[in-house]
Design a protein around this motif. Structure first.
Motif, mmCIF file in Angstrom:
data_model
loop_
_atom_site.group_PDB
_atom_site.id
_atom_site.type_symbol
_atom_site.label_atom_id
_atom_site.label_comp_id
_atom_site.label_asym_id
_atom_site.label_seq_id
_atom_site.Cartn_x
_atom_site.Cartn_y
_atom_site.Cartn_z
ATOM 1 N N TYR A 103 49.983 75.349 67.271
ATOM 2 C CA TYR A 103 51.436 75.383 67.208
ATOM 3 C C TYR A 103 52.019 74.032 67.585
ATOM 4 O O TYR A 103 51.372 73.195 68.213
ATOM 5 C CB TYR A 103 52.001 76.480 68.104
ATOM 6 N N SER A 104 53.278 73.812 67.187
ATOM 7 C CA SER A 104 53.923 72.515 67.355
ATOM 8 C C SER A 104 55.167 72.575 68.227
ATOM 9 O O SER A 104 55.853 71.569 68.376
ATOM 10 C CB SER A 104 54.300 71.961 65.970
ATOM 11 N N VAL A 105 55.483 73.735 68.784
ATOM 12 C CA VAL A 105 56.681 73.889 69.603
ATOM 13 C C VAL A 105 56.281 74.053 71.068
ATOM 14 O O VAL A 105 55.104 74.170 71.390
ATOM 15 C CB VAL A 105 57.506 75.103 69.134
ATOM 16 N N ASP A 106 57.283 74.081 71.958
ATOM 17 C CA ASP A 106 56.937 74.219 73.374
ATOM 18 C C ASP A 106 56.435 75.633 73.664
ATOM 19 O O ASP A 106 56.557 76.548 72.853
ATOM 20 C CB ASP A 106 58.108 73.813 74.279
ATOM 21 N N ASP A 107 55.866 75.765 74.852
ATOM 22 C CA ASP A 107 55.177 77.011 75.207
ATOM 23 C C ASP A 107 56.076 78.238 75.139
ATOM 24 O O ASP A 107 55.641 79.318 74.723
ATOM 25 C CB ASP A 107 54.599 76.895 76.618
ATOM 26 N N ASP A 108 57.326 78.099 75.567
ATOM 27 C CA ASP A 108 58.209 79.260 75.622
ATOM 28 C C ASP A 108 58.605 79.736 74.227
ATOM 29 O O ASP A 108 58.632 80.944 73.959
ATOM 30 C CB ASP A 108 59.454 78.938 76.445
ATOM 31 N N ILE A 109 58.911 78.794 73.333
ATOM 32 C CA ILE A 109 59.215 79.188 71.948
ATOM 33 C C ILE A 109 57.985 79.828 71.320
ATOM 34 O O ILE A 109 58.085 80.855 70.631
ATOM 35 C CB ILE A 109 59.696 77.980 71.130
ATOM 36 N N HIS A 110 56.832 79.227 71.565
ATOM 37 C CA HIS A 110 55.605 79.809 71.021
ATOM 38 C C HIS A 110 55.386 81.220 71.546
ATOM 39 O O HIS A 110 54.978 82.128 70.808
ATOM 40 C CB HIS A 110 54.408 78.932 71.364
ATOM 41 N N ILE A 137 57.357 88.175 68.658
ATOM 42 C CA ILE A 137 57.920 88.603 67.372
ATOM 43 C C ILE A 137 56.807 89.047 66.430
ATOM 44 O O ILE A 137 56.890 90.117 65.792
ATOM 45 C CB ILE A 137 58.737 87.463 66.735
ATOM 46 N N THR A 138 55.763 88.229 66.332
ATOM 47 C CA THR A 138 54.648 88.561 65.438
ATOM 48 C C THR A 138 54.044 89.903 65.792
ATOM 49 O O THR A 138 53.797 90.747 64.917
ATOM 50 C CB THR A 138 53.557 87.475 65.519
ATOM 51 N N TYR A 139 53.819 90.161 67.083
ATOM 52 C CA TYR A 139 53.187 91.416 67.483
ATOM 53 C C TYR A 139 54.142 92.590 67.293
ATOM 54 O O TYR A 139 53.711 93.699 66.954
ATOM 55 C CB TYR A 139 52.689 91.314 68.926
ATOM 56 N N GLY A 140 55.430 92.358 67.508
ATOM 57 C CA GLY A 140 56.401 93.412 67.227
ATOM 58 C C GLY A 140 56.425 93.782 65.761
ATOM 59 O O GLY A 140 56.483 94.966 65.391
ATOM 60 N N ILE A 141 56.359 92.771 64.895
ATOM 61 C CA ILE A 141 56.343 93.020 63.449
ATOM 62 C C ILE A 141 55.059 93.756 63.054
ATOM 63 O O ILE A 141 55.080 94.687 62.238
ATOM 64 C CB ILE A 141 56.488 91.702 62.676
ATOM 65 N N LYS A 142 53.933 93.322 63.616
ATOM 66 C CA LYS A 142 52.686 94.040 63.340
ATOM 67 C C LYS A 142 52.823 95.516 63.733
ATOM 68 O O LYS A 142 52.343 96.400 63.020
ATOM 69 C CB LYS A 142 51.532 93.422 64.138
ATOM 70 N N GLY A 143 53.447 95.760 64.877
ATOM 71 C CA GLY A 143 53.598 97.131 65.346
ATOM 72 C C GLY A 143 54.409 97.984 64.406
ATOM 73 O O GLY A 143 53.991 99.095 64.033
ATOM 74 N N TYR A 144 55.574 97.487 63.982
ATOM 75 C CA TYR A 144 56.380 98.331 63.089
ATOM 76 C C TYR A 144 55.800 98.386 61.683
ATOM 77 O O TYR A 144 56.096 99.307 60.918
ATOM 78 C CB TYR A 144 57.857 97.943 63.108
ATOM 79 N N GLN A 177 59.095 81.433 61.703
ATOM 80 C CA GLN A 177 58.050 80.873 62.549
ATOM 81 C C GLN A 177 57.524 79.542 62.012
ATOM 82 O O GLN A 177 56.787 78.831 62.707
ATOM 83 C CB GLN A 177 56.910 81.875 62.700
ATOM 84 N N LEU A 178 57.907 79.217 60.796
ATOM 85 C CA LEU A 178 57.536 77.928 60.214
ATOM 86 C C LEU A 178 58.645 76.896 60.387
ATOM 87 O O LEU A 178 58.514 75.762 59.919
ATOM 88 C CB LEU A 178 57.223 78.109 58.722
ATOM 89 N N ASP A 179 59.728 77.289 61.029
ATOM 90 C CA ASP A 179 60.897 76.420 61.197
ATOM 91 C C ASP A 179 60.991 75.958 62.648
ATOM 92 O O ASP A 179 61.494 76.675 63.514
ATOM 93 C CB ASP A 179 62.165 77.182 60.788
ATOM 94 N N ASP A 180 60.514 74.752 62.916
ATOM 95 C CA ASP A 180 60.506 74.237 64.277
ATOM 96 C C ASP A 180 61.879 73.794 64.762
ATOM 97 O O ASP A 180 62.026 73.400 65.931
ATOM 98 C CB ASP A 180 59.526 73.068 64.395
#
Length: 564
Positions: free
Chosen positions: A158-165, A171-178, A206-209
């Motif tokens: 990843y290319s963003v800071d730890d908190d954004i990551h 978000i990714t895991y929430g989307i996987k869940g639903y 997630q591709l938009d830094d």
């Protein structure tokens, strides 16, 4: 935040997407609660092998590329059903304990690359920089080379800071869940363009830094909103097809005859199996999250749906060896099978395990044949437990509940539910329910209830103290009960004598937590440990805004909640 030490790679067009070299090219996965030492790095605690982990990482990377173009296409008023449906299937296949077969994941990656091209053609010319994941990178033909490529695009990339990551991961895991819930609804013929549209938008983001931390937080809350809509969609699909759940005793003993054990969540699957086994002498037993199926009128009408065998998913190694029939998984929760039952184990849908027979489509004749070859059960009646307390059933006696609260007979409600697991610390939930005062009611859902659903907690004025609301997606029902009570008492949900004490294991629990946060519900306790993908700053945000916190001990938490 030492685990976040892997930097993102180059942005320009390349034959293959490349990331900077890393000292550790082994797997890294921390999406479930049982992740070892902050993240599985040699082999998954769930049994996932490094090659499967890398291919699943590559699949998620590819889905983000599709999402970029699909989102652009939707902005231009264009959409494609094949792309929309594949996104849901691809995401669900990466949920914990679903697909462990490298060959099958590779097929999904190949399909993702094809559909990336279709989505790009659908979107047409777009302005601005094209993210690396959405570019025309080539997929190697061999699985070994695909694995190497996937190793470059895992969660450390990843290319963003730890908190954004961290928020991106949430978000990714929430989307996987639903996505799991959307898949069940789709099988029943119910789909939602709102779900598809947000999935593309959120993964593309997630591709938009350039998006800052709060923009990502808002997307996470929106993911909670979409999960709520997905659970509502699935609830309607279930009740339209099978009626509203109603309180129903479920036999935990056995009935003489041949047997099939069904583990998973998909009710349409169970219905089709019940139809095909009717009159064959084969009895059907539920396992794990299939237990609530007994409460639906359209399913319990089948006389050969005779009971529930076993408990939560993590005990299957022991329990399946004792089941003298065929066993079939239809959604996540599979573990590496023991040789003692592997030859009578089947998978269906997106569930796959190497060397285990997979059933394609709706013909279960091979499963039935295997059951008829096995010994089957003798009559051994056992304990009965109740299920089927969906919101329709509970609200049907709302006047009694409200009267009991106003009269002081019911002092507090606890929602104690979520995922079960093998990691130490989950005995907390058993102790919590055991120690809850006799003037409190326990609502429960998902497989976490197997920690205590055999207890006899008695009743309060005819209202059982333990109410099994259903599967994890039936968090929708629990929310409807809370909203109805809040309306009856003319207050907010947070002002009710209601506390949520949740256990999590995989991504559907993340989706439900995001829904609760989207609805503004506070003071949630969660355990047995906090997710490794949440950074200290993100945790502080949750504490400050929602007062979310980890469980401690049952005794201390009950004192704190009840003010004792």
């Amino acid at each position: 935040m030492g685990i976040f030490d892997f930097l993102f790679g180059k942005k320009e067009t390349e034959t293959l997407p490349q990331a900077k070299e890393t000292k550790d090219m082994s797997m890294f996965c921390y999406q479930c609660e049982q992740a070892a030492n902050g993240g599985c790095s040699v082999v998954g605690v769930c049994g996932k092998q490094p090659d499967v982990a890398a291919l699943q990482d590559l699949l998620i990377y590819s889905l983000k590329g599709i999402a970029f173009w699909a989102n652009k296409a939707r902005e231009a008023g264009k959409k494609d059903q094949e792309i929309d449906r594949f996104m849901i299937d691809g995401l669900f296949a990466t949920v914990t304990n679903v697909d462990f077969d490298a060959n099958e994941i590779s097929k999904l990656v190949n399909e993702a690359v094809r559909l990336r091209g279709k989505a790009k053609a659908l979107a047409g010319d777009v302005d601005g920089e094209i993210p690396q994941a959405a570019q025309d990178w080539a997929l190697p033909a061999s699985i070994d080379e695909q694995v190497k490529l996937g190793e470059l695009h895992g969660v450390k990339d990843y290319s963003v800071d730890d908190d954004i990551h961290s928020v991106r991961e949430i978000i990714t895991y929430g989307i996987k869940g639903y996505a799991a819930y959307a898949d069940h609804a789709k099988i029943l013929g119910s789909e939602s363009d709102e779900i598809y549209a947000f999935t593309h938008k959120a993964l593309a983001a997630q591709l938009d830094d350039s998006l800052d931390l709060m923009a990502n937080v808002n997307l996470a809350l929106e993911a909670g909103k979409i999960n709520y809509a997905t659970m509502e969609l699935l609830n309607k699909a279930h009740t339209d097809a099978y009626g509203h759940p109603e309180p129903t005793p479920v036999q935990l003993g056995t009935k003489a005859g041949k047997a099939i054990l069904v583990s998973g969540h998909d009710l349409k699957f169970l219905e089709e199996l019940l139809k095909q086994t009717e009159g064959t002498g084969v009895n059907i037993y539920t396992h794990g999250e299939m237990l609530p199926a007994h409460g639906y009128p359209g399913l319990k009408k089948y006389a050969h749906l005779v009971g529930n065998f076993g408990g939560a998913w993590q005990d299957q190694h022991k329990e399946f060896q004792q089941f003298p029939g065929a066993i079939i998984f239809n959604t996540n929760c599979i573990q590496k099978p023991a040789e003692s039952y592997k030859d009578r184990l089947f998978t269906w849908g997106l569930v796959q395990w190497p060397g285990v027979k997979h059933v394609d489509g709706w013909d279960f004749s091979e499963v039935i044949k295997k059951a008829q070859e096995c010994d089957g059960f003798e009559d051994a009646p056992g304990q009965e437990i109740l299920t089927g307390f969906g919101h329709n059933a509970i609200l049907g006696v709302a006047d009694k509940v409200i009267e009991a609260v106003k009269g002081g007979a019911i002092k507090h409600f606890f929602l104690v539910g979520g995922c079960d697991g093998a990691k130490p610390g989950r005995n907390y939930y058993t102790e919590f329910v055991e120690q809850a005062p006799a003037d409190t009611v326990i609502l429960t859902l998902a497989c976490g209830k197997f920690r205590f659903n055999k207890m006899d907690l008695g009743d309060i004025g005819g209202i059982p103290r333990l109410l099994d609301v259903g599967q994890c997606n039936d968090a929708y029902s629990a929310i409807q009960v809370a909203v109805a009570l809040a309306n009856a008492f003319e207050c907010e949900v947070n002002d009710l004598p209601l506390s949520m004490v949740l256990s999590w294991y995989e991504q559907k629990a993340v989706a439900i937590l995001l829904t609760l946060l989207y609805l503004g519900i506070k003071d949630i306790k969660i355990g047995p440990s906090l997710p490794a993908f949440i950074t200290p700053n993100v945790l502080n945000f949750l504490v400050e805004n929602y007062n979310i916190g980890p469980i401690s001990t049952a005794e201390e938490d009950l004192k704190q909640i009840l003010g004792a």
